[in-house]
Design a protein around this motif. Structure first.
Motif, mmCIF file in Angstrom:
data_model
loop_
_atom_site.group_PDB
_atom_site.id
_atom_site.type_symbol
_atom_site.label_atom_id
_atom_site.label_comp_id
_atom_site.label_asym_id
_atom_site.label_seq_id
_atom_site.Cartn_x
_atom_site.Cartn_y
_atom_site.Cartn_z
ATOM 1 N N MET A 129 71.555 25.885 57.511
ATOM 2 C CA MET A 129 71.207 27.077 56.966
ATOM 3 C C MET A 129 70.205 27.225 56.322
ATOM 4 S SD MET A 129 73.250 30.101 54.847
ATOM 5 C CE MET A 129 74.641 30.099 55.629
ATOM 6 N N ASN A 130 69.134 28.172 56.580
ATOM 7 C CA ASN A 130 67.739 28.110 56.131
ATOM 8 C C ASN A 130 67.920 28.874 54.644
ATOM 9 O OD1 ASN A 130 66.498 26.553 57.821
ATOM 10 N ND2 ASN A 130 65.776 28.216 59.021
ATOM 11 N N HIS A 131 67.555 28.268 53.597
ATOM 12 C CA HIS A 131 67.887 29.006 52.285
ATOM 13 C C HIS A 131 66.209 29.245 51.757
ATOM 14 C CE1 HIS A 131 72.261 28.709 51.711
ATOM 15 N NE2 HIS A 131 71.797 26.966 51.950
ATOM 16 N N LYS A 132 66.240 30.444 51.076
ATOM 17 C CA LYS A 132 65.111 30.752 50.337
ATOM 18 C C LYS A 132 64.454 29.591 49.283
ATOM 19 C CE LYS A 132 62.920 34.643 47.847
ATOM 20 N NZ LYS A 132 63.332 35.743 47.343
ATOM 21 N N ALA A 133 63.234 29.132 49.545
ATOM 22 C CA ALA A 133 62.472 28.475 48.762
ATOM 23 C C ALA A 133 62.504 28.710 47.365
ATOM 24 C CB ALA A 133 61.196 27.982 49.370
ATOM 25 N N ILE A 134 62.874 27.922 46.397
ATOM 26 C CA ILE A 134 62.848 28.223 45.002
ATOM 27 C C ILE A 134 61.475 28.004 44.399
ATOM 28 C CG2 ILE A 134 63.984 27.860 42.844
ATOM 29 C CD1 ILE A 134 66.580 27.191 43.974
ATOM 30 N N ARG A 135 60.828 28.907 43.614
ATOM 31 C CA ARG A 135 59.708 28.577 43.247
ATOM 32 C C ARG A 135 59.736 28.943 41.594
ATOM 33 N NH1 ARG A 135 56.142 27.010 46.690
ATOM 34 N NH2 ARG A 135 56.044 28.092 48.781
ATOM 35 N N ARG A 136 59.026 28.157 40.779
ATOM 36 C CA ARG A 136 59.140 28.459 39.348
ATOM 37 C C ARG A 136 58.738 29.759 39.002
ATOM 38 N NH1 ARG A 136 58.526 24.658 35.259
ATOM 39 N NH2 ARG A 136 58.304 23.050 37.107
ATOM 40 N N LYS A 137 57.640 30.395 39.462
ATOM 41 C CA LYS A 137 57.656 31.718 39.335
ATOM 42 C C LYS A 137 58.907 32.671 39.631
ATOM 43 C CE LYS A 137 54.449 35.632 39.876
ATOM 44 N NZ LYS A 137 53.305 36.270 40.805
ATOM 45 N N GLY A 138 59.347 32.596 40.631
ATOM 46 C CA GLY A 138 60.615 33.428 40.817
ATOM 47 C C GLY A 138 61.695 32.965 39.889
ATOM 48 N N VAL A 139 61.669 31.696 39.393
ATOM 49 C CA VAL A 139 62.849 31.682 38.442
ATOM 50 C C VAL A 139 62.450 32.488 37.169
ATOM 51 C CG1 VAL A 139 63.943 29.879 36.901
ATOM 52 C CG2 VAL A 139 63.467 29.451 39.183
ATOM 53 N N TYR A 140 61.248 32.446 36.691
ATOM 54 C CA TYR A 140 60.814 33.279 35.702
ATOM 55 C C TYR A 140 61.273 34.912 35.767
ATOM 56 C CZ TYR A 140 59.016 29.391 32.790
ATOM 57 O OH TYR A 140 59.044 28.112 32.397
ATOM 58 N N GLN A 141 60.814 35.061 37.067
ATOM 59 C CA GLN A 141 61.015 36.564 37.380
ATOM 60 C C GLN A 141 62.731 36.899 37.204
ATOM 61 O OE1 GLN A 141 59.420 36.819 41.237
ATOM 62 N NE2 GLN A 141 57.438 37.666 40.442
ATOM 63 N N ALA A 142 63.397 35.938 37.792
ATOM 64 C CA ALA A 142 64.846 36.289 37.702
ATOM 65 C C ALA A 142 65.404 36.535 36.354
ATOM 66 C CB ALA A 142 65.753 35.103 38.516
ATOM 67 N N LEU A 143 64.828 35.269 35.596
ATOM 68 C CA LEU A 143 65.246 35.297 34.063
ATOM 69 C C LEU A 143 64.672 36.416 33.234
ATOM 70 C CD1 LEU A 143 65.363 31.665 33.504
ATOM 71 C CD2 LEU A 143 67.250 32.964 33.990
ATOM 72 N N SER A 144 63.749 37.036 33.657
ATOM 73 C CA SER A 144 62.975 38.180 32.832
ATOM 74 C C SER A 144 63.910 39.491 32.742
ATOM 75 C CB SER A 144 61.834 38.751 33.531
ATOM 76 O OG SER A 144 62.093 39.147 34.635
ATOM 77 N N GLN A 145 65.038 39.459 33.772
ATOM 78 C CA GLN A 145 66.114 40.392 33.698
ATOM 79 C C GLN A 145 67.034 40.052 32.607
ATOM 80 O OE1 GLN A 145 65.438 42.933 35.786
ATOM 81 N NE2 GLN A 145 63.828 41.525 36.133
ATOM 82 N N VAL A 146 66.946 39.297 31.828
ATOM 83 C CA VAL A 146 68.101 38.987 30.791
ATOM 84 C C VAL A 146 67.398 39.104 29.410
ATOM 85 C CG1 VAL A 146 69.436 37.137 29.793
ATOM 86 C CG2 VAL A 146 69.058 37.061 32.178
ATOM 87 N N HIS A 147 67.753 40.147 28.735
ATOM 88 C CA HIS A 147 66.973 40.616 27.483
ATOM 89 C C HIS A 147 68.124 40.222 26.049
ATOM 90 C CE1 HIS A 147 64.179 43.614 28.984
ATOM 91 N NE2 HIS A 147 64.756 43.247 30.372
ATOM 92 N N ASP A 148 67.354 39.888 25.520
ATOM 93 C CA ASP A 148 68.161 39.481 24.022
ATOM 94 C C ASP A 148 68.071 40.621 23.296
ATOM 95 O OD1 ASP A 148 68.657 38.641 21.353
ATOM 96 O OD2 ASP A 148 67.568 36.757 21.580
ATOM 97 N N PRO A 149 69.097 41.388 22.904
ATOM 98 C CA PRO A 149 69.124 42.704 22.236
ATOM 99 C C PRO A 149 68.894 42.716 20.743
ATOM 100 C CG PRO A 149 71.372 41.948 22.667
ATOM 101 C CD PRO A 149 70.362 41.008 23.497
ATOM 102 N N ASP A 150 68.980 41.422 20.316
ATOM 103 C CA ASP A 150 68.834 41.319 18.699
ATOM 104 C C ASP A 150 67.208 41.129 18.615
ATOM 105 O OD1 ASP A 150 71.468 41.236 18.068
ATOM 106 O OD2 ASP A 150 71.439 39.196 18.851
ATOM 107 N N ARG A 151 66.446 40.753 19.622
ATOM 108 C CA ARG A 151 64.953 40.437 19.594
ATOM 109 C C ARG A 151 64.240 41.436 20.144
ATOM 110 N NH1 ARG A 151 64.086 34.276 20.441
ATOM 111 N NH2 ARG A 151 62.190 34.560 19.462
ATOM 112 N N GLY A 152 64.711 42.225 21.144
ATOM 113 C CA GLY A 152 64.357 43.412 21.881
ATOM 114 C C GLY A 152 63.283 43.061 22.911
ATOM 115 N N GLN A 153 63.513 42.055 23.546
ATOM 116 C CA GLN A 153 62.680 41.497 24.477
ATOM 117 C C GLN A 153 63.449 40.723 25.879
ATOM 118 O OE1 GLN A 153 58.717 41.428 24.900
ATOM 119 N NE2 GLN A 153 58.172 41.800 22.714
ATOM 120 N N ASP A 154 62.781 40.402 26.869
ATOM 121 C CA ASP A 154 63.520 39.585 27.657
ATOM 122 C C ASP A 154 63.082 38.103 27.402
ATOM 123 O OD1 ASP A 154 61.278 38.305 29.810
ATOM 124 O OD2 ASP A 154 61.038 40.253 29.828
#
Length: 359
Positions: free
Chosen positions: A1-26
């Motif tokens: 099965m061909n899987h989507k290539a993982i790139r560093r920028k994509g990892v950061y884009q995914a993790l930008s959806q995680v927000h720290d409510p105590d500090r008010g930013q992703d």
């Protein structure tokens, strides 16, 4: 099965959806994501949190894993190490919604020309825009803006007030030192001067503040990117191999300090004779920046052709997007500015853009 290539920028884009409510930013903007390692279909990284025992700290590994799986699929192996660290002083915001570094791995690739024209293009689109030239050894923005001999004033709060020219709020180290004198300082002196320069300026309320960085990836560049809160960076290069090798180093530098690279701009991409506008001569090579963008997953924001009006506009102090707006290079600068805006979240500004009288 061909899987989507993982790139560093994509990892950061995914993790930008995680927000720290105590500090008010992703967590990517907070610089909490460190030491990202990608191995085929596995991702490992460290996530720094400042308050152990909170709901966020207890759930952050799960949230990050879910965010990565949402982007790349549940088959991806995710290993996240939680690190508890003391919070450091927040980077300077300088009164701008988005601060963008314009950088290059080497000199002579037209970085200041790119920064100048993008800044004016943004101002002409109605955005409140600033440009700070942080190159102490070779400041060129005063010439490109026709500001030679101008001196910024100091307000009652002892803050340096930027000069408004062509609709852009501008400050340059070249406005504070004698242009006929060589600045002979060691690295720590330069870093300290840049820090004070950024701290002691009154920028007001801006949509975009562009930082024209000195060429290279040394102490001065690291001081700047760690002193201010950057929304992203743009890497300037020419098509030739030696310039692209240095551009790659610039990409690595921003990855190490967790600043997202918004894209690559290729300057001097080709030359078309005025009497043969459809003929292109690739004087410095062809396709180099496109290949770099493809290899790294970083977008290619645009290509700037080599034009005599571009050189003339820089020498005469009226950026090309104003002096010759119909030229191919001016059109490319406007398109690059618009792509940058979109990559940062669209066309909206904090308030309705003001009517600008260009000087």
């Amino acid at each position: 099965m061909n899987h989507k290539a993982i790139r560093r920028k994509g990892v950061y884009q995914a993790l930008s959806q995680v927000h720290d409510p105590d500090r008010g930013q992703d967590i990517t903007r907070l610089g909490s994501v460190r030491d990202v390692v990608i191995n085929d279909q596995s991702i490992a990284c460290k996530v720094h949190v400042t308050k152990p025992g909170t709901d966020f700290a207890r759930n952050v590994i799960r949230l990050c894993t879910e965010a990565i799986h949402a982007k790349y699929g549940d088959h991806v192996k995710v290993e996240i190490e939680l690190v508890y660290s003391q919070g450091s002083a927040p980077p300077l915001q300088l009164g701008a919604r988005h601060m963008i570094a314009i950088a290059s791995g080497k000199g002579g690739v037209g970085k200041s020309t790119i920064a100048t024209n993008i800044a004016v293009a943004l101002a002409m689109q109605g955005y409140r825009t600033g440009l700070v030239d942080t190159d102490i050894y070779g400041p060129s923005v005063p010439v490109m803006f026709g500001m030679e001999g101008d001196k910024p004033r100091v307000n009652d709060q002892r803050k340096i007030v930027p000069i408004i020219k062509h609709g852009v709020h501008v400050l340059s180290m070249g406005l504070l030192v004698d242009s006929s004198e060589a600045v002979i300082w060691r690295g720590p002196m330069v870093s300290g001067a840049v820090k004070q320069f950024l701290n002691d300026a009154e920028w007001g309320d801006l949509d975009f503040l562009l930082l024209d960085l000195p060429p290279g990836t040394g102490d001065i560049q690291l001081t700047i990117v760690q002193t201010v809160k950057l929304a992203g960076a743009i890497i300037a290069s020419t098509p030739q191999k030696v310039a692209l090798a240095d551009a790659r180093k610039g990409l690595v530098m921003f990855e190490k300090v967790n600043v997202p690279v918004l894209g690559i701009v290729e300057n001097m991409a080709w030359f078309s004779p005025p009497d043969l506008p459809d003929q292109r001569y690739y004087i410095f090579g062809k396709g180099g920046a496109e290949n770099l963008a493809s290899e790294t997953g970083i977008p290619l924001l645009g290509k700037i052709p080599l034009e005599e009006p571009l050189r003339v506009s820089g020498d005469e102090g009226t950026p090309l997007v104003m002096s010759t707006p119909s030229s191919p290079a001016a059109q490319a600068f406007r398109a690059i500015a618009q792509k940058m805006v979109v990559s940062l979240g669209g066309h909206d500004t904090t308030v309705a853009p003001p009517v600008i009288e260009y000087q």
